[in-house]
Write an enzyme that holds these catalytic residues in place. Sequence first.
Site, PDB file in Angstrom:
ATOM      1  N   SER A 161       0.838  -1.186   0.000  1.00 34.34           N
ATOM      2  CA  SER A 161       0.000   0.000   0.000  1.00 34.34           C
ATOM      3  C   SER A 161       0.884   1.250   0.000  1.00 34.34           C
ATOM      4  CB  SER A 161      -0.929  -0.043   1.217  1.00 34.34           C
ATOM      5  OG  SER A 161      -1.973   0.871   1.071  1.00 34.34           O
ATOM      6  N   ASP A 324      -8.529  -6.361  -5.141  1.00 38.09           N
ATOM      7  CA  ASP A 324      -8.157  -5.038  -4.606  1.00 38.09           C
ATOM      8  C   ASP A 324      -8.682  -3.956  -5.553  1.00 38.09           C
ATOM      9  OD1 ASP A 324      -6.962  -2.729  -3.676  1.00 38.09           O
ATOM     10  OD2 ASP A 324      -4.930  -3.557  -3.595  1.00 38.09           O
ATOM     11  N   HIS A 357      -8.070  -5.014  -0.725  1.00 39.38           N
ATOM     12  CA  HIS A 357      -6.761  -4.402  -0.478  1.00 39.38           C
ATOM     13  C   HIS A 357      -6.074  -5.016   0.748  1.00 39.38           C
ATOM     14  CE1 HIS A 357      -3.691  -1.379  -0.688  1.00 39.38           C
ATOM     15  NE2 HIS A 357      -3.984  -0.894   0.500  1.00 39.38           N
TER      16      HIS A 357
END
Lengths: 384, 222
Positions: A161, A324, A357
Amino acid sequence: MEDMNPINSVGIVTPQDFLFGATGEDALRLDCGKTLRNVTIRYETYGILSEKADNAILVEHALTGDAHLAGYHSETDKKPGWWDSMVGPGKPFDTNKYFIVCSNIIGGCSGSTGPRSIDPETGRRYNMNFPVLTIADMVRAQKHLMDHLGIRKWLAVAGGSMGGMLAIQWAISYPDSLRSVIAIATTSRISPQSIAFNWVGREAIMGDPGWNGGEYEEQPQRGLAIARMLAHITYLSDESMRKKFGRNLQDSKDYSFNFHKDFEIESYLDHQGTRFVERFDANSYLFITRAIDYFDIADYGDGDLTKAFSRIKAAFLVVSFSSDWLFPAYQSRELVKALLDNGLDTTYCNIESSYGHDAFLLETKSLGTLVSGFLTARHLEVVS
Amino acid sequence: MTFSDRPTHLINDELSLHRRDLQTIQNMIPDGSRILDLGCGSGRLLKVLKQTKHASVTGVERDQNKILECATRGVPVIHTDLDTSLGLFSDHSYDYVILSRTLQAVRRPDLLLEEMLRIGRCGIISFMNFGHINARIQLVFGNMPVNRNLPRPWYDTPTIHPGTISDLRNLCRTLNIRILREIPLSAEGDFLPGLAGVLPNLFASNCIFIISKGDHPEGLSV
């Protein structure tokens, strides 16, 4: 710590602080043109640095993460560090082989200098007088830590991320200071959709009267919790919510016919929001999400991503997750194309997962195999 | 969960290729080439080329488990689909593009041949010959061939385009692709393997084609 397995845990770790920028020359120069004095970086290390200092890996945390990557702070600690499943003896980030460093980013609220720190100029908290940071600024601060630790070249810089953005930024800012990058569930340029979510999150915080222009003693609880709930939805997926909560009701057997928490998913989000307020600072949330908004590696190539990577020598492991939708696979593929265009040693996998995610913290088995193989190959290049 | 068994695989990996077509390809690749292997499987060929030919290698594979095996071998690999996503690779970015037993498994072999020669200067194809006598005999008796070289039944084979050596020659002609070299191969159990070089479409169960849009095999040891 009762469930701690001493065989593959790093055990008890002690956070450390590194201070720099006491003088004007040593101060941290920022992209906005300002400088930051008296900078503290909170960090933890695991494993042993080799004599040649060639086994060091920097792991970057995500938006609300911290330097506590693995292990426990005390005997009574209930939970280990945030990526304990991946870091330890015999694990993918194998502390028997590698020296692992994790530091809290500047702008954060877990030990490193951030908006709630004291401004040496005024003797008061920075709050909204804190300079607006970029991902490159955070990396520049970490370079000071790297020099302090006596490491000339990271074997790898890895992160998921926002951590992945920091890892990519390292390759751009200091191409000679790392051998490889592991970029997980991330992007090389933030999409308008992500900017939109960040905007609404910040509006929730700044619209809470308790925020008070950033001059609060007690957190703006409502605004910060709403920002977190919103963001948390983007970390899940339609499928993961369906599997985990369905339309299940929280307590009663029927609808309450009012606006309290009827559904499990409502209760879950409310819990996430409440817990977040206890551990994360509202002003930090503003500054870090802004830094994310500004992240666009193509800026280093006059808008051309391929050109931006033309000076890079690092090998890359790029990983995305099929469900995601915050950083969808196409964004990783765009990065991969730019790397391949430059003839860089690149591995890419889009791991099949329903976790959205959040998969980068949960799909440990597939991700672990990729990371383990990639790091071993890099390590062999160094030792042979 | 433990990962500690992984690295030893990577270090002690065997450097021999058991398949004859792969051995042939290995031998023809010059030192230091840039190689793209489309449908690279678990990355054995690329690992050997990386270590013995110091080649700069990239694999392409769509099966996640095979991607993980490539990573364990230390072979760089891109997870993508050959039918849709080769736009990731820019024009002439590799010296040789390899397709080993993969051309017949994609949706549009003709488009893939064009893509191969856009990305690489030369293409190396290992092709399973459905015109081989063993296959023909089985067809005469009314069934799609299932044998040592074509082990899977018609409903469960990745080879969705059964073609013959002659068919591939015709396709290349249609696409204005030059076949610079054909290397017919026979396998253990083939009928009259000695005739593979004489009448390849009938007696070679496998054939390696070197293709290009230019005139020369571009440095290959063939």
